[in-house]
Design a protein around this motif. Sequence first.
Motif, PDB file in Angstrom:
ATOM      1  N   PHE A  61     -19.407 -29.875 -29.362  1.00  0.00           N
ATOM      2  CA  PHE A  61     -18.869 -31.397 -28.467  1.00  0.00           C
ATOM      3  C   PHE A  61     -18.063 -32.219 -29.445  1.00  0.00           C
ATOM      4  O   PHE A  61     -17.328 -32.796 -29.093  1.00  0.00           O
ATOM      5  N   SER A  62     -18.987 -32.335 -30.544  1.00  0.00           N
ATOM      6  CA  SER A  62     -18.356 -33.402 -31.489  1.00  0.00           C
ATOM      7  C   SER A  62     -16.957 -32.872 -32.028  1.00  0.00           C
ATOM      8  O   SER A  62     -16.124 -33.793 -32.276  1.00  0.00           O
ATOM      9  N   VAL A  63     -16.695 -31.798 -32.513  1.00  0.00           N
ATOM     10  CA  VAL A  63     -15.375 -31.224 -32.921  1.00  0.00           C
ATOM     11  C   VAL A  63     -14.646 -31.523 -31.777  1.00  0.00           C
ATOM     12  O   VAL A  63     -13.356 -31.854 -31.972  1.00  0.00           O
ATOM     13  N   VAL A  64     -14.843 -30.978 -30.378  1.00  0.00           N
ATOM     14  CA  VAL A  64     -13.994 -31.332 -29.402  1.00  0.00           C
ATOM     15  C   VAL A  64     -13.428 -32.555 -29.098  1.00  0.00           C
ATOM     16  O   VAL A  64     -12.187 -33.002 -28.682  1.00  0.00           O
ATOM     17  N   ALA A  65     -14.407 -33.529 -29.052  1.00  0.00           N
ATOM     18  CA  ALA A  65     -14.220 -34.973 -29.104  1.00  0.00           C
ATOM     19  C   ALA A  65     -13.197 -35.462 -30.086  1.00  0.00           C
ATOM     20  O   ALA A  65     -12.456 -36.241 -29.805  1.00  0.00           O
ATOM     21  N   GLU A  66     -13.369 -35.206 -31.396  1.00  0.00           N
ATOM     22  CA  GLU A  66     -12.471 -35.614 -32.445  1.00  0.00           C
ATOM     23  C   GLU A  66     -11.248 -35.067 -32.285  1.00  0.00           C
ATOM     24  O   GLU A  66     -10.176 -35.810 -32.570  1.00  0.00           O
ATOM     25  N   THR A  67     -10.848 -33.616 -31.648  1.00  0.00           N
ATOM     26  CA  THR A  67      -9.602 -33.323 -31.696  1.00  0.00           C
ATOM     27  C   THR A  67      -8.946 -33.527 -30.466  1.00  0.00           C
ATOM     28  O   THR A  67      -7.902 -33.449 -30.410  1.00  0.00           O
ATOM     29  N   GLU A  68      -9.870 -33.684 -29.450  1.00  0.00           N
ATOM     30  CA  GLU A  68      -9.313 -33.731 -28.011  1.00  0.00           C
ATOM     31  C   GLU A  68      -8.347 -32.699 -27.641  1.00  0.00           C
ATOM     32  O   GLU A  68      -7.445 -32.840 -26.807  1.00  0.00           O
ATOM     33  N   HIS A  69      -8.638 -31.512 -28.008  1.00  0.00           N
ATOM     34  CA  HIS A  69      -8.042 -30.400 -27.569  1.00  0.00           C
ATOM     35  C   HIS A  69      -9.051 -29.095 -27.983  1.00  0.00           C
ATOM     36  O   HIS A  69      -9.173 -28.808 -29.120  1.00  0.00           O
ATOM     37  N   VAL A  70      -9.184 -28.436 -26.839  1.00  0.00           N
ATOM     38  CA  VAL A  70     -10.106 -27.223 -27.088  1.00  0.00           C
ATOM     39  C   VAL A  70      -9.569 -26.163 -28.209  1.00  0.00           C
ATOM     40  O   VAL A  70     -10.263 -25.544 -28.875  1.00  0.00           O
ATOM     41  N   GLY A  71      -8.234 -25.909 -27.837  1.00  0.00           N
ATOM     42  CA  GLY A  71      -7.561 -25.013 -28.831  1.00  0.00           C
ATOM     43  C   GLY A  71      -7.776 -25.322 -30.127  1.00  0.00           C
ATOM     44  O   GLY A  71      -8.110 -24.445 -31.129  1.00  0.00           O
ATOM     45  N   ARG A  72      -7.471 -26.418 -30.537  1.00  0.00           N
ATOM     46  CA  ARG A  72      -7.503 -26.928 -32.206  1.00  0.00           C
ATOM     47  C   ARG A  72      -9.050 -26.822 -32.503  1.00  0.00           C
ATOM     48  O   ARG A  72      -9.360 -26.654 -33.553  1.00  0.00           O
ATOM     49  N   ALA A  73     -10.124 -27.232 -31.723  1.00  0.00           N
ATOM     50  CA  ALA A  73     -11.258 -27.274 -31.983  1.00  0.00           C
ATOM     51  C   ALA A  73     -11.862 -25.914 -32.099  1.00  0.00           C
ATOM     52  O   ALA A  73     -12.657 -25.813 -32.988  1.00  0.00           O
ATOM     53  N   ALA A  74     -11.453 -24.887 -31.378  1.00  0.00           N
ATOM     54  CA  ALA A  74     -11.848 -23.509 -31.628  1.00  0.00           C
ATOM     55  C   ALA A  74     -11.373 -23.033 -32.860  1.00  0.00           C
ATOM     56  O   ALA A  74     -12.097 -22.132 -33.524  1.00  0.00           O
ATOM     57  N   GLU A  75     -10.105 -23.383 -33.304  1.00  0.00           N
ATOM     58  CA  GLU A  75      -9.594 -22.898 -34.622  1.00  0.00           C
ATOM     59  C   GLU A  75     -10.500 -23.523 -35.825  1.00  0.00           C
ATOM     60  O   GLU A  75     -10.611 -22.802 -36.778  1.00  0.00           O
ATOM     61  N   GLN A  76     -10.741 -24.401 -35.415  1.00  0.00           N
ATOM     62  CA  GLN A  76     -11.780 -25.602 -36.724  1.00  0.00           C
ATOM     63  C   GLN A  76     -13.167 -24.789 -36.661  1.00  0.00           C
ATOM     64  O   GLN A  76     -13.565 -24.767 -37.901  1.00  0.00           O
TER      65      GLN A  76
END
Length: 312
Positions: free
Chosen positions: A10-25
């Motif tokens: 949740f924290s990473v998705v909130a930071e990126t505001e993008h599920v795809g970029r969060a998934a890569e990270q």
Amino acid sequence: MLDLRQLRYFSVVAETEHVGRAAEQLHISQSPLSRQIAQLEKNLGLTLFERSQQRIRLTRDGAIFLSEARALLRHADRLENLGRRLGRGEEGGLCIGYVADAMHTGVLPGALRRLQEESPGIHVALYSMAAAEQFEGLRQRSLDIALVREPPDRDDPVLRAAPLLEDPLLLVLPAGHPLAGREAISAKDLDGQPWIAVEEPGDPAWRDAFVASCVASGFTPDIRLDAADPLTALGLVASGLGLALVQRSMVRGATEAVAVRTLSWHEASVRLWAVWHHIDLRPVVASFRETVLSDERELGAAPPAGGLASGV
């Protein structure tokens, strides 16, 4: 019960505001990540994100939840580190919260140096945090000691505090300024002068407090610039952009491009406090606290009225 893995997602998705970029990270696929976020929302009964085709954004409730989630994750990381150190037979080390003043006044570096001399094997983790975060860390036992500008409330049932030092504020002005050649500077001399105000992190009313203190002393500052920290203010003063009030610990070693004066009629200081939990669980914590408190002091003597910062 909250799932820490879901909170990290949740924290990473909130930071990126993008599920795809969060998934890569996070090195996972997008679909499992989306399912984990949806499951978290379902478990909480709370909508964390506003979703559109282009991006997702935190809801108002989601932003509040994110702040608390980050605090919990930080605490979990510190707790894991503590457990690993205890598992290796160490004393558990120290987790120290601090504000910038604790560093540049030399209080924290000096105490750490003595700790290293006495117990060279102790692991120390340092966390630069706002005072409120430090107090919460002490309550949760994820911090061992906090070094802050203001103490907690006197009636706090858990936290204890003691003053460490007072760092007097001095007037700093460009060496070529007309007032730099004066033996004494009055409040009237400063009225209407261009000023650089130094921000106080964590205090939303810092500017109002600065202006109020100046007015109470008899002059009104014409604030031209806001500096994020005292070192920035010193650089701006050296460039001839205005005057500033900077704590004594910061003007030591300043260049001859600035002059420093003590204003006997403007008695103000930056204070530093040590705060800790009232129950000591480990001897190393009590020992370090005593080391810090043993260095309680006021910084130095006042510089000569006509001296430059290089002579402070």
